[in-house]
Design an enzyme around this catalytic site. Structure first.
Site, PDB file in Angstrom:
ATOM      1  CB  SER A 196      -0.950  -0.024   1.208  1.00  0.00           C
ATOM      2  OG  SER A 196      -1.938   0.968   1.101  1.00  0.00           O
ATOM      3  CG  ASP A 273      -6.898  -3.630  -2.899  1.00  0.00           C
ATOM      4  OD1 ASP A 273      -7.710  -2.946  -2.245  1.00  0.00           O
ATOM      5  OD2 ASP A 273      -5.676  -3.393  -2.917  1.00  0.00           O
ATOM      6  CG  HIS A 303      -5.654  -2.452   0.626  1.00  0.00           C
ATOM      7  ND1 HIS A 303      -4.991  -2.071  -0.524  1.00  0.00           N
ATOM      8  CD2 HIS A 303      -5.148  -1.683   1.632  1.00  0.00           C
ATOM      9  CE1 HIS A 303      -4.123  -1.106  -0.227  1.00  0.00           C
ATOM     10  NE2 HIS A 303      -4.203  -0.862   1.067  1.00  0.00           N
TER      11      HIS A 303
END
Length: 341
Positions: A196, A273, A303
């Protein structure tokens, strides 16, 4: 007083009156023109003033919208230690480039194996602290058989300071600099891992020529192309796509920087995600100029929990085995500046 004298005195008064009348007439036309222009363009002017004020407020609030070091509660005062999973570790403090004190965990394999395994420099996402990723670290430790340096960005966990884009880049540099000083690990096999927000930090670190010589490979998981792209996605506004970059305090322009990546790179994309669209990972993969890159789509991967899917660690091990058996030829990179785009 004679009539001639009175007439002579009245002429200047009439002249002044005539001038005042003309000025009043001109002022009236001017005011009328102002009202007309305001009626015609006032709405547009008010709109631009509103946009200017709104972007100014958002600019100063961007840090609060992006960085969440206090989620969940008490994340700034309590960092779960690797010992809760019986992992051997050292709690380390090091200074970033501007003197900010950073907190790290170094989790090591048994002493007789430390130099025979790779070492992962792990960059986490935008919320919580590094201790919240320990279950994933446990899996990496036993399945990939590696040492792991977990770095806590400024303003997160027990690290000092406040988060910022340039600050996080400096912190990442401090992490790889620290690994370079250790004599008890194999510095030829340093893996930079970013998930991320951590993926954007990892890309910035790996794109620098002096670091590409230190990094064996790069692993990116569920990261984004840029903050402007994410803003347009979240706010569902095409207008944001046309805003100049200077209105964004944090940019993280990974889609541009990834063009300078020359180290072997594994892109892990969770197809479930819902935060960062998988298409962004595909765009990063296509744009990356590394001579040895792989895209790993993970069905069912969300995610933050893509690492929970079957085969996750096996695919990472296969990628590393491939690098050992077929070492990629390192070529000089042609670096360029984002300002040139």
């Amino acid at each position: 007083m004679s009539f001639g004298v009175r007439l002579a005195r009245s002429r200047p008064m009439r002249l002044l009156g005539s001038i005042a009348l003309k000025c009043w007439a001109f002022s009236g036309v001017y005011l009328l023109l102002c009202f007309f222009l305001y009626w015609l363009y006032g709405g547009v002017l008010a709109f631009f003033l509103l946009c200017f004020a709104t972007t100014g407020i958002l600019y100063h609030r961007e840090d609060q919208l992006l960085y969440h070091p206090e989620m969940p509660a008490h994340s700034r005062v309590y960092v779960p230690a690797p010992s809760i999973f019986s992992l051997p570790y050292q709690s380390i403090y090091t200074k970033s480039g501007d003197g900010t004190m950073l907190h790290m965990f170094f989790i090591s394999q048994p002493e007789n194996r430390m130099k025979n395994v790779p070492t992962i420099l792990f960059f986490h996402g935008n919320a919580g602290n590094m201790g919240h990723r320990l279950q994933n670290i446990l899996g990496l430790y036993y399945n990939v058989q590696c040492n792991i340096l977990m770095l806590e960005y400024r303003g997160y966990g027990l690290s000092q300071g406040s988060p910022s884009e340039e600050g996080l880049y400096m912190d990442a540099q401090a992490g790889i600099n620290y690994l370079s000083t250790r004599t008890d690990i194999n510095t030829n096999e340093i893996i930079v891992f970013g998930r991320s927000l951590g993926g954007a930090v990892a890309i910035d670190l790996a794109m620098k020529e002096e670091n590409s010589r230190r990094i064996w490979c790069l692993i990116l998981e569920n990261t984004f192309t840029s903050i402007p792209d994410m803003a347009a996605l979240f706010l569902k506004s095409k207008f944001l796509q046309h805003l100049p970059l200077f209105v964004y305090k944090n940019k993280y322009l990974s889609i541009l920087k990834v063009r300078s990546i020359i180290v072997p790179t594994l892109f892990i994309s969770g197809l479930a995600d819902t935060l960062v669209p998988p298409r962004m990972m595909q765009d990063l993969y296509k744009t990356c100029r590394s001579g040895h890159k792989r895209l790993l789509p993970v069905a069912g991967g969300t995610h933050n929990e893509t690492w929970c899917q079957p085969g996750y660690y096996q695919h990472i091990c296969a990628f590393l085995t491939e690098l050992r058996e077929n070492p990629p030829l390192r070529v000089a990179s042609s670096h360029w500046h984002i300002d040139d785009i």
